[in-house]
Design an enzyme around this catalytic site. Sequence first.
Site, PDB file in Angstrom:
ATOM      1  N   MET A  89       3.321  -0.445  -4.235  1.00 24.79           N
ATOM      2  CA  MET A  89       3.126   0.984  -4.450  1.00 24.79           C
ATOM      3  C   MET A  89       1.663   1.359  -4.175  1.00 24.79           C
ATOM      4  O   MET A  89       0.811   0.499  -4.025  1.00 24.79           O
ATOM      5  CB  MET A  89       3.496   1.367  -5.885  1.00 24.79           C
ATOM      6  N   CYS A  90       1.414   2.638  -4.198  1.00 24.41           N
ATOM      7  CA  CYS A  90       0.094   3.130  -3.835  1.00 24.41           C
ATOM      8  C   CYS A  90      -0.405   4.028  -4.965  1.00 24.41           C
ATOM      9  O   CYS A  90       0.234   4.160  -5.991  1.00 24.41           O
ATOM     10  CB  CYS A  90       0.185   3.939  -2.552  1.00 24.41           C
ATOM     11  N   GLN A  91      -1.549   4.621  -4.774  1.00 25.77           N
ATOM     12  CA  GLN A  91      -2.010   5.635  -5.726  1.00 25.77           C
ATOM     13  C   GLN A  91      -2.460   6.880  -4.973  1.00 25.77           C
ATOM     14  O   GLN A  91      -2.992   6.790  -3.862  1.00 25.77           O
ATOM     15  CB  GLN A  91      -3.146   5.090  -6.602  1.00 25.77           C
TER      16      GLN A  91
ATOM     17  N   HIS B 181      -5.569   8.787  -0.852  1.00 30.11           N
ATOM     18  CA  HIS B 181      -4.515   7.794  -1.006  1.00 30.11           C
ATOM     19  C   HIS B 181      -5.117   6.413  -0.886  1.00 30.11           C
ATOM     20  O   HIS B 181      -5.946   6.169  -0.015  1.00 30.11           O
ATOM     21  CB  HIS B 181      -3.491   8.013   0.127  1.00 30.11           C
ATOM     22  N   ILE B 182      -4.752   5.503  -1.785  1.00 29.71           N
ATOM     23  CA  ILE B 182      -5.081   4.091  -1.573  1.00 29.71           C
ATOM     24  C   ILE B 182      -3.769   3.336  -1.496  1.00 29.71           C
ATOM     25  O   ILE B 182      -2.823   3.603  -2.233  1.00 29.71           O
ATOM     26  CB  ILE B 182      -6.013   3.521  -2.665  1.00 29.71           C
TER      27      ILE B 182
END
Lengths: 258, 258
Positions: free
Chosen positions: B1-3, B77-78
């Site tokens: 997942m990402c953040q 976004h990371i």
Amino acid sequence: MCQLLGMNCNVPTDICFSFEGFSCRGGLTDHHSDGWGIAFFEGRGCRLFLDYQPSATSPIAAFVRQYPIKSTNVIAHIRKATQGEIGLANTHPFRRELWGQYWIFAHNGDLKTLPNLTGKRFQPVGTTDSEHAFCWMLDQLAQRFEDRPHRDELFPYIADLAAQLAERGVFNFMLSNGECLFAHCATHLHYLVRQAPFTVAHLVDEDVSIDFSEVTTPDDRVAVIATQPLTDNEVWTAMRTGEILMFVDGAPHRLPTN
Amino acid sequence: MCQLLGMNCNVPTDICFSFEGFSCRGGLTDHHSDGWGIAFFEGRGCRLFLDYQPSATSPIAAFVRQYPIKSTNVIAHIRKATQGEIGLANTHPFRRELWGQYWIFAHNGDLKTLPNLTGKRFQPVGTTDSEHAFCWMLDQLAQRFEDRPHRDELFPYIADLAAQLAERGVFNFMLSNGECLFAHCATHLHYLVRQAPFTVAHLVDEDVSIDFSEVTTPDDRVAVIATQPLTDNEVWTAMRTGEILMFVDGAPHRLPTN
């Protein structure tokens, strides 16, 4: 008017040396101080740095000058505004996606009239003649080719579109999809191809030299295209008015019928 | 997942403080180290910084952390790659143009199936489920509205598209056209609105504080939206699964029928 810089290579290469000299022209050695931008293709991806500050003093330009990004296709632009106010939306290069590829465009010149945009697929965000012309070219390409054609099929069609726009004003431009780079000359555009045996190059705009034999391999080939030559000890070829070249893997290609 | 990280404000504001903490999560305080990106709207223009290196160590992220860019709409976004290899073409946020506006999109989640792209107008350049979903949403919007609708007309339609995609997997996303910012929560999304009286905020990820009363005017209003709260001394509101908000001038709006 503005100034253009392009690079097309057979291996990913950084443009720090050329950009060092080129960016001086944005407010230091020349008066193109109404913003600047540079686009780097890396694989299918594309990085675009834009600033409305002069490239000679922009902190982002200072970062790009010292941060080596390796790319096979680069287009940079420093702006002297003729049409459209100073601001990010009017800063070249412009980017759109067509056929699942990013397309990058920058223009030096001034179009007195503009063709109507027949479709709504590509619409300008800013107010420059340049972005309008880019949108029109992509619209025409999208109408002509439903899927991505081979570059040899693309080249004569892009040459035809360029000729149509060149009738409306001064239209020096560079256009790339990350595979090849098209360069069209109306008034000023010069290029050179660096390949083995590599030598020492010295900038026009700053007292900076680089020995390319120390930073290359024998198979490297790098074409650099610029409004005015960037170095004073290499032979640059001046393009003719109306001439368009397609650069692939660092080599210029002419239209078969040229 | 990402953040994900988003900001929407009524006056151009820099995101340096929030991005300072957020970018730590790309390889330092958390494991989202497969690239990062941030998009800033400035007027109609848009600046997009992308890197496939971890945000905690990327030189471009270091530059963005200390270079204040004032913007009314920001999406960052990371990435922790789930679909699509690590590389620039797969790095969020993604950008396209529709109705003469730039649109920016970033996604946190994983779609198990993808709707067919009926048109060829928007095509993914990379291989992520996220960019495919973005292209599909824009395709649907372009088919539904020939010209740019008012945001109040847009909101329920975007909510409907989001709901359709959310049936196919985890679909937290942020989407902005520079006028407003849409945030959709599937699993994790939090927001807060900073307005007068401004106080001191302290980051979760680093021992850094800022007194917003010293850097704001009484009329400023700033909404910050993030996968997980970025500060530990402010009240963040957790969004519900399936909830979508439209942020305008720093204030969240719900669907009239919600």
